[in-house]
Enzyme design. Structure first.
Site, PDB file in Angstrom:
ATOM      1  N   ASN A 177       0.853  -1.188   0.000  1.00  0.00           N
ATOM      2  CA  ASN A 177       0.000   0.000   0.000  1.00  0.00           C
ATOM      3  C   ASN A 177       0.900   1.253   0.000  1.00  0.00           C
ATOM      4  O   ASN A 177       1.574   1.560   0.987  1.00  0.00           O
ATOM      5  CB  ASN A 177      -0.902  -0.025   1.244  1.00  0.00           C
ATOM      6  CG  ASN A 177      -1.870   1.130   1.285  1.00  0.00           C
ATOM      7  OD1 ASN A 177      -1.526   2.248   0.924  1.00  0.00           O
ATOM      8  ND2 ASN A 177      -3.082   0.869   1.733  1.00  0.00           N
ATOM      9  N   LYS A 178       0.907   1.952  -1.126  1.00  0.00           N
ATOM     10  CA  LYS A 178       1.810   3.104  -1.314  1.00  0.00           C
ATOM     11  C   LYS A 178       1.526   4.247  -0.327  1.00  0.00           C
ATOM     12  O   LYS A 178       2.415   4.990   0.062  1.00  0.00           O
ATOM     13  CB  LYS A 178       1.701   3.633  -2.750  1.00  0.00           C
ATOM     14  CG  LYS A 178       2.162   2.613  -3.771  1.00  0.00           C
ATOM     15  CD  LYS A 178       2.661   3.229  -5.030  1.00  0.00           C
ATOM     16  CE  LYS A 178       3.406   2.289  -5.964  1.00  0.00           C
ATOM     17  NZ  LYS A 178       3.628   0.909  -5.533  1.00  0.00           N
ATOM     18  N   HIS A 179       0.260   4.380   0.078  1.00  0.00           N
ATOM     19  CA  HIS A 179      -0.094   5.430   1.059  1.00  0.00           C
ATOM     20  C   HIS A 179       0.538   5.124   2.422  1.00  0.00           C
ATOM     21  O   HIS A 179       1.012   6.025   3.110  1.00  0.00           O
ATOM     22  CB  HIS A 179      -1.611   5.533   1.213  1.00  0.00           C
ATOM     23  CG  HIS A 179      -2.319   5.810  -0.073  1.00  0.00           C
ATOM     24  ND1 HIS A 179      -2.358   7.049  -0.640  1.00  0.00           N
ATOM     25  CD2 HIS A 179      -2.994   4.981  -0.904  1.00  0.00           C
ATOM     26  CE1 HIS A 179      -3.042   6.995  -1.773  1.00  0.00           C
ATOM     27  NE2 HIS A 179      -3.430   5.747  -1.947  1.00  0.00           N
ATOM     28  N   LYS A 180       0.515   3.847   2.797  1.00  0.00           N
ATOM     29  CA  LYS A 180       1.158   3.464   4.068  1.00  0.00           C
ATOM     30  C   LYS A 180       2.655   3.739   3.980  1.00  0.00           C
ATOM     31  O   LYS A 180       3.243   4.261   4.925  1.00  0.00           O
ATOM     32  CB  LYS A 180       0.951   1.976   4.348  1.00  0.00           C
ATOM     33  CG  LYS A 180      -0.441   1.563   4.743  1.00  0.00           C
ATOM     34  CD  LYS A 180      -0.395   0.079   5.111  1.00  0.00           C
ATOM     35  CE  LYS A 180      -1.735  -0.506   5.399  1.00  0.00           C
ATOM     36  NZ  LYS A 180      -1.654  -1.961   5.666  1.00  0.00           N
ATOM     37  N   TYR A 235     -10.474   5.528   4.173  1.00  0.00           N
ATOM     38  CA  TYR A 235     -11.699   6.109   4.729  1.00  0.00           C
ATOM     39  C   TYR A 235     -11.488   7.528   5.278  1.00  0.00           C
ATOM     40  O   TYR A 235     -12.350   8.060   5.972  1.00  0.00           O
ATOM     41  CB  TYR A 235     -12.228   5.200   5.852  1.00  0.00           C
ATOM     42  CG  TYR A 235     -12.548   3.790   5.371  1.00  0.00           C
ATOM     43  CD1 TYR A 235     -13.811   3.487   4.860  1.00  0.00           C
ATOM     44  CD2 TYR A 235     -11.596   2.780   5.397  1.00  0.00           C
ATOM     45  CE1 TYR A 235     -14.106   2.207   4.404  1.00  0.00           C
ATOM     46  CE2 TYR A 235     -11.879   1.495   4.945  1.00  0.00           C
ATOM     47  CZ  TYR A 235     -13.131   1.226   4.451  1.00  0.00           C
ATOM     48  OH  TYR A 235     -13.418  -0.049   3.986  1.00  0.00           O
ATOM     49  N   ASP A 262      -0.850  -3.634   9.746  1.00  0.00           N
ATOM     50  CA  ASP A 262      -2.210  -4.077   9.420  1.00  0.00           C
ATOM     51  C   ASP A 262      -3.162  -3.125  10.121  1.00  0.00           C
ATOM     52  O   ASP A 262      -3.051  -2.905  11.332  1.00  0.00           O
ATOM     53  CB  ASP A 262      -2.477  -5.519   9.849  1.00  0.00           C
ATOM     54  CG  ASP A 262      -3.719  -6.031   9.134  1.00  0.00           C
ATOM     55  OD1 ASP A 262      -3.661  -6.233   7.900  1.00  0.00           O
ATOM     56  OD2 ASP A 262      -4.770  -6.193   9.785  1.00  0.00           O
TER      57      ASP A 262
HETATM   58  P1  ITT Z   1      -0.936  -4.216   2.810  1.00  0.00           P
HETATM   59  O1  ITT Z   1      -1.677  -5.421   3.389  1.00  0.00           O
HETATM   60  O2  ITT Z   1      -0.105  -4.551   1.622  1.00  0.00           O
HETATM   61  O3  ITT Z   1      -0.174  -3.480   3.873  1.00  0.00           O
HETATM   62  P2  ITT Z   1      -3.614  -3.104   2.530  1.00  0.00           P
HETATM   63  O4  ITT Z   1      -4.145  -1.806   2.030  1.00  0.00           O
HETATM   64  O5  ITT Z   1      -4.277  -4.364   2.012  1.00  0.00           O
HETATM   65  O6  ITT Z   1      -2.026  -3.160   2.257  1.00  0.00           O
HETATM   66  P3  ITT Z   1      -4.634  -3.669   5.193  1.00  0.00           P
HETATM   67  O7  ITT Z   1      -5.012  -5.072   4.911  1.00  0.00           O
HETATM   68  O8  ITT Z   1      -3.948  -3.352   6.500  1.00  0.00           O
HETATM   69  O9  ITT Z   1      -3.634  -3.085   4.083  1.00  0.00           O
HETATM   70  O10 ITT Z   1      -5.931  -2.773   5.060  1.00  0.00           O
HETATM   71  C1  ITT Z   1      -5.905  -1.452   5.478  1.00  0.00           C
HETATM   72  C2  ITT Z   1      -7.139  -0.729   4.993  1.00  0.00           C
HETATM   73  O11 ITT Z   1      -7.716   0.000   6.083  1.00  0.00           O
HETATM   74  C3  ITT Z   1      -6.753   0.315   3.946  1.00  0.00           C
HETATM   75  O12 ITT Z   1      -6.816  -0.222   2.651  1.00  0.00           O
HETATM   76  C4  ITT Z   1      -7.764   1.414   4.210  1.00  0.00           C
HETATM   77  O13 ITT Z   1      -8.965   1.088   3.576  1.00  0.00           O
HETATM   78  C5  ITT Z   1      -7.969   1.321   5.721  1.00  0.00           C
HETATM   79  N1  ITT Z   1      -7.021   2.190   6.432  1.00  0.00           N
HETATM   80  C6  ITT Z   1      -6.009   1.827   7.260  1.00  0.00           C
HETATM   81  N2  ITT Z   1      -5.333   2.895   7.694  1.00  0.00           N
HETATM   82  C7  ITT Z   1      -5.908   3.955   7.135  1.00  0.00           C
HETATM   83  C8  ITT Z   1      -5.654   5.346   7.182  1.00  0.00           C
HETATM   84  O14 ITT Z   1      -4.638   5.855   7.862  1.00  0.00           O
HETATM   85  N3  ITT Z   1      -6.437   6.144   6.473  1.00  0.00           N
HETATM   86  C9  ITT Z   1      -7.459   5.653   5.760  1.00  0.00           C
HETATM   87  N4  ITT Z   1      -7.767   4.375   5.636  1.00  0.00           N
HETATM   88  C10 ITT Z   1      -6.997   3.518   6.325  1.00  0.00           C
END
Ligand code: ITT
Length: 207
Positions: free
Chosen positions: A9-12, A156, A73
């Site tokens: 996830n590029k945002h993370k 979100y 996660d």
């Molecule tokens: P990785 O597993 O590869 O890390 P992912 O996007 O699938 O990527 P997750 O399974 O942890 O990661 O799901 C996280 C989701 O929760 C993310 O896609 C968002 O929809 C939401 N989320 C988590 N943190 C957030 C944030 O800071 N702002 C907005 N939405 C967030």
């Protein structure tokens, strides 16, 4: 100390890099050929460990001596939806993209005849290295709205107003979000572990 981020996830990646400014961070695809990881845990912590372990196990021995793996996660839990979408936040709608996930959340809230609900974000951060496995977790409380506001952030964020604010996370700057967020707070805890690993149990330098 080199840290490999076990997330696609590029945002993370962007947020973690902003928060852990003093560390050498590497995106997953800079070191490994990306592969699917089945997130079949029952909690944020379990899923964070599953992702960090999978990536650490994919490293060759030389890389295992060089890198620590850090995963995130995370998700949002909405009170009127009995904690949903929770660990399924990324795949809440059938399409599983941010926009359709938000649309599903809005529609489920509206179906209950309300326009907002208490909610909280959770982030579990796992660290897996030859030094051991660790997982920490933190949350950010606030409320979700049934209409979007703001353009920043991801997931979100345009629906979520943190306690003490009158703007959604998507109306705050990334700097502002990164001083109050679930991810920031969990990474603050992870920093304690990173510092401990860096120092080494008996004072020896490990990474
Ligand atoms: P990785 O597993 O590869 O890390 P992912 O996007 O699938 O990527 P997750 O399974 O942890 O990661 O799901 C996280 C989701 O929760 C993310 O896609 C968002 O929809 C939401 N989320 C988590 N943190 C957030 C944030 O800071 N702002 C907005 N939405 C967030």
């Amino acid at each position: 100390m080199k840290i490999l981020l076990a997330t696609s996830n590029k945002h993370k990646v962007f947020e973690i890099k902003e928060i852990l400014k003093d560390y050498k961070l590497y995106a997953f695809d800079e070191v490994l050929k990306p592969f699917e990881i089945e997130e079949n845990g029952k909690s944020f912590k379990e899923n964070a460990l599953i992702k960090a372990r999978a990536v650490f196990n994919a490293l060759v021995q030389k890389q295992k001596n060089e890198f620590l793996v850090l995963s995130d996660d995370s998700g949002i839990c909405v009170e009127v939806l009995d904690g949903k979408p929770g660990i399924y936040s990324a795949r809440f709608s059938n399409k599983g993209d941010d926009k359709s996930n938000r649309e599903k959340l809005i529609s489920e809230i509206k179906q209950l005849g309300v326009c907002e609900s208490k909610a909280y974000y959770i982030a579990a951060i796992a660290i897996v290295s030859s030094y051991g496995e660790y997982v920490v977790q933190a949350s950010m409380h606030g409320k979700v709205m049934s209409e979007e506001r703001g353009e920043n952030g991801f997931g979100y964020d345009s629906l979520f107003i943190p306690n003490g604010f009158d703007k959604t996370l998507a109306q705050l700057s990334s700097n502002e979000k990164n001083t109050i967020s679930h991810r920031f707070k969990a990474l603050e805890l992870a920093l304690i572990i990173l510092k401990m690993i860096k120092k080494g149990k008996k004072g020896e330098k490990i990474y």
